[in-house]
Structures are given as structure tokens and as C-alpha cells.
Design an enzyme around this catalytic site. Sequence first.
Site, PDB file in Angstrom:
ATOM      1  N   CYS A  12       1.376  -0.965   0.080  1.00  0.00           N
ATOM      2  CA  CYS A  12       0.141  -0.081  -0.110  1.00  0.00           C
ATOM      3  C   CYS A  12       1.185   1.038   0.520  1.00  0.00           C
ATOM      4  O   CYS A  12       2.286   1.284  -0.330  1.00  0.00           O
ATOM      5  CB  CYS A  12      -0.723   0.023   1.106  1.00  0.00           C
ATOM      6  SG  CYS A  12       0.014   0.111   2.438  1.00  0.00           S
ATOM      7  N   THR A  13       0.208   2.450   0.469  1.00  0.00           N
ATOM      8  CA  THR A  13       0.931   3.788  -0.211  1.00  0.00           C
ATOM      9  C   THR A  13       2.519   3.800   0.555  1.00  0.00           C
ATOM     10  O   THR A  13       3.255   3.942   0.519  1.00  0.00           O
ATOM     11  CB  THR A  13      -0.042   4.582   0.080  1.00  0.00           C
ATOM     12  OG1 THR A  13      -1.035   4.313  -0.987  1.00  0.00           O
ATOM     13  CG2 THR A  13       0.624   6.422   0.005  1.00  0.00           C
TER      14      THR A  13
END
Length: 88
Positions: A12-13
Site C-alpha cells: 500500500c502507499t
Amino acid sequence: DDLKGKKVLMYCTGGIRCEKASVMLRKRGVDDVNQLQGGIHRYLEEFGNDGYFQGLNFVFDQRVAMKPESAKPAKVVGRCVECNDNYD
């Protein structure tokens, strides 16, 4: 149940959502859960142009998006769901 017995890789980010999701999956019986430590953000900081990431990493601050430091523009890897044109 679909993931039990399988190797799961999450990214994810920034890594926070993966931390939470990996705990949930383990509680549900998925044993082989792996994640990209620090998320795409840390990956871009560490590997930059030498990594395999393509496209833009959208972040939740004034930067809006991150990409590897490069003289060339980031590759557009997304598509519009309405018209199917390239879109990031």
C-alpha cells in the site's frame, strides 16, 4: 477461506493499511502473509529508478503523487473505467 494455504503479498502507499490487514488475515487463518515494509513510499525512496515500480504512487498530502526520480515522465498504468483511455 479463499486465501488459506496461499502466499499473500500486500503493498500500500505507506504500509499502515497493510499492517492492519495482515493482522486481520492472520486472525482469519491465513498463515503466509507478507507485506512491502514501509509501502510503495519507502520502496521509491530506497530504489528510485532502479526499482520495478511503474506509474504514480498517490499520497495523502500536498505532493498528491510520487514517482521514481527520472528525467522521463512516469508511465501511465491506469485506465478510465468509462472510456478505457490511459489515466492516472
